[in-house]
Every structure is written in C-alpha cells, then in structure tokens.
Design an enzyme around this catalytic site. Structure first.
Site, short mmCIF file in Angstrom:
data_model
loop_
_atom_site.label_atom_id
_atom_site.label_comp_id
_atom_site.label_asym_id
_atom_site.label_seq_id
_atom_site.Cartn_x
_atom_site.Cartn_y
_atom_site.Cartn_z
N ASP A 1 -28.06 -32.24 17.15
CA ASP A 1 -27.43 -32.55 18.42
C ASP A 1 -27.45 -34.08 18.56
O ASP A 1 -28.17 -34.77 17.84
CB ASP A 1 -28.22 -31.89 19.56
CG ASP A 1 -27.75 -32.33 20.93
OD1 ASP A 1 -26.55 -32.22 21.22
OD2 ASP A 1 -28.60 -32.82 21.71
N ASP B 1 -32.40 -30.74 21.98
CA ASP B 1 -33.24 -31.01 23.14
C ASP B 1 -32.97 -30.07 24.31
O ASP B 1 -33.84 -29.83 25.12
CB ASP B 1 -33.05 -32.45 23.63
CG ASP B 1 -31.68 -32.67 24.24
OD1 ASP B 1 -31.59 -33.05 25.43
OD2 ASP B 1 -30.67 -32.46 23.53
N ASP C 1 -26.97 -36.34 22.04
CA ASP C 1 -27.62 -36.93 23.20
C ASP C 1 -28.89 -36.16 23.57
O ASP C 1 -28.85 -34.95 23.80
CB ASP C 1 -26.66 -36.96 24.40
CG ASP C 1 -27.04 -38.02 25.42
OD1 ASP C 1 -28.08 -38.69 25.23
OD2 ASP C 1 -26.31 -38.18 26.41
#
Length: 238
Positions: free
Chosen positions: A23, A176, A25
């Site tokens: 991923d 995240d 950001d």
C-alpha cells in the site's frame, strides 16, 4: 491484549515470499497533513464539510468518497486532476514511514518482485514518489484500475497478476488500513499490518498476520527475481 499496553516484543521471525505488494499512504509515506489541507481546500470549493470527508477518506478512493458527498465530481478526469495537485502544493507536508526507504532500496537493488497497490490515482502516486525520490516499482495498481476499491480484493488480485504470481505463490501485502488488510486477506495473501494510521485494536480486528509499528521492523535477509526472505522484528504479541 486485555488492559495492558500493546507489546511489540515477539522474537525475530523469518518468512519467504514470491513477491511483495505495498500500500502507499500510511505504509510507505504519511501524507496526513497534506491530505487534511487538501481536503479542506476541496471541501470548501465543493461546499462539503471537510471534516465529514476526512472522517471517511483514509484508505478509500477519492471517487468513492465523492460518489457519496459530491456525485457530480465523482469522475476520473476531476479526481486525477485534483489528486495530481496534492504533491505539487503540499510536498513539504509529506514524510516517509520509518524504514520504508531502506526496505524499498534493498528489494529494488535485488530485483525482488514488488508493486504498489493503492487507493490513490496514478498522478498522486507518481507525484509522491517523485517528490520524495523513492524507488518506483515497475508495476502499479491505482484507483482507476479497478471497479471497486478496498476492502474489495480486486486491486491485490491485480497486483499478483502483474507480478505473474498465482494462487500457489506466497505473497505478502504490507498495509496500514483495516480496509486494505481485509482486501489483502481476501486476495489470498499474507498481510503485515503497520500501526501508523489506525489503532492496534483496529489492525488486529482486520486480521493481519503480523503487526509492527512501522517498516523499521522489516529487514530483507536475501532476495532476487524469484522472491525474498524477510526478517520480522518486534512484532505485536497478541
């Protein structure tokens, strides 16, 4: 975990993967400050409360947010233009997730198969990589590539396909957000969750296989075009 503080204290573990799917950001970079400023500008332009946007935007595609809050702007021409301005206007407000550059440098130099799979558009992702001068993978899966965003697994299935990896290959997703973690698991991948944007409890509930504070806990042991062996340090003792 009870009432005790989270304990990132598991002994070192090693695991081997045919490829890595990152991923963007919250995993490689933290653009929170930039995104807050940007959505305040966009929200004011659209007549939508920026705080309402920010409550639901992390880990989701902008087009999915605007479909709910400002449908007339929910098109790729507008979204790509709007997101492309973010690195240009707020480049000074983005920071690297600790350990991200070292890990990306090591796997890139060893030709380990990897890709970025993100809810951002191509102008946003390439803009951030350019601003921070981070390694750019050969393969990207971006918001406009899939019909449905995370937690739908389509993006990570596409990432595996771009790396020419099948269901028989062990692939690691690094994420995240709970939506992204769920997408990775649904795509049949192992998932390493980083506790950068959400609480430990949220990352645990999403079902990550390993949970660490950031990418300083991940070290490449060896790697080549056929895969990578990683060492996972100080993972959460659930």
């Amino acid at each position: 975990m009870g009432s005790n503080s989270p304990s990132f204290s598991l002994p070192s573990q090693r695991a081997t993967f045919a490829g890595l799917l990152f991923d963007m950001d919250g995993t490689i970079i933290d653009s929170t400050d930039a995104v807050v400023k940007h959505w305040h500008t966009i929200g004011n332009e659209l007549g939508v409360d920026p705080n309402v946007i920010l409550e639901t935007s992390h880990g989701r595609r902008s087009i999915d947010v605007l479909k709910l809050l400002s449908p007339e702007k929910a098109n790729w021409e507008y979204i790509k233009h709007m997101e492309g301005l973010l690195p240009l206007h707020y480049g000074a407000d983005v920071v690297e997730i600790p350990g991200a550059r070292a890990l990306l440098d090591s796997i890139t130099k060893s030709n380990v198969p990897w890709a970025i799979v993100t809810s951002g558009t191509s102008p946003l992702v390439t803009g951030w990589l350019k601003v921070l001068q981070l390694p750019k993978p050969e393969h990207l899966v971006v918001a406009e590539d899939v019909d449905n965003g995370k937690p739908d697994p389509s993006c990570y299935l596409m990432g595996k396909d771009k790396l020419s990896l099948s269901a028989s290959h062990e692939v690691l997703v690094l994420e995240d957000s709970p939506a992204g973690i769920k997408a990775g698991k649904a795509a049949g991948c192992k998932v390493l969750g980083v506790v950068t944007s959400h609480t430990v409890e949220q990352v645990v509930a999403a079902g990550a296989d390993w949970i660490v504070k950031d990418l300083q806990s991940i070290r490449m042991v060896k790697g080549d075009g056929g895969g990578v062996e990683l060492e996972i340090l100080d993972a959460l003792d659930v």
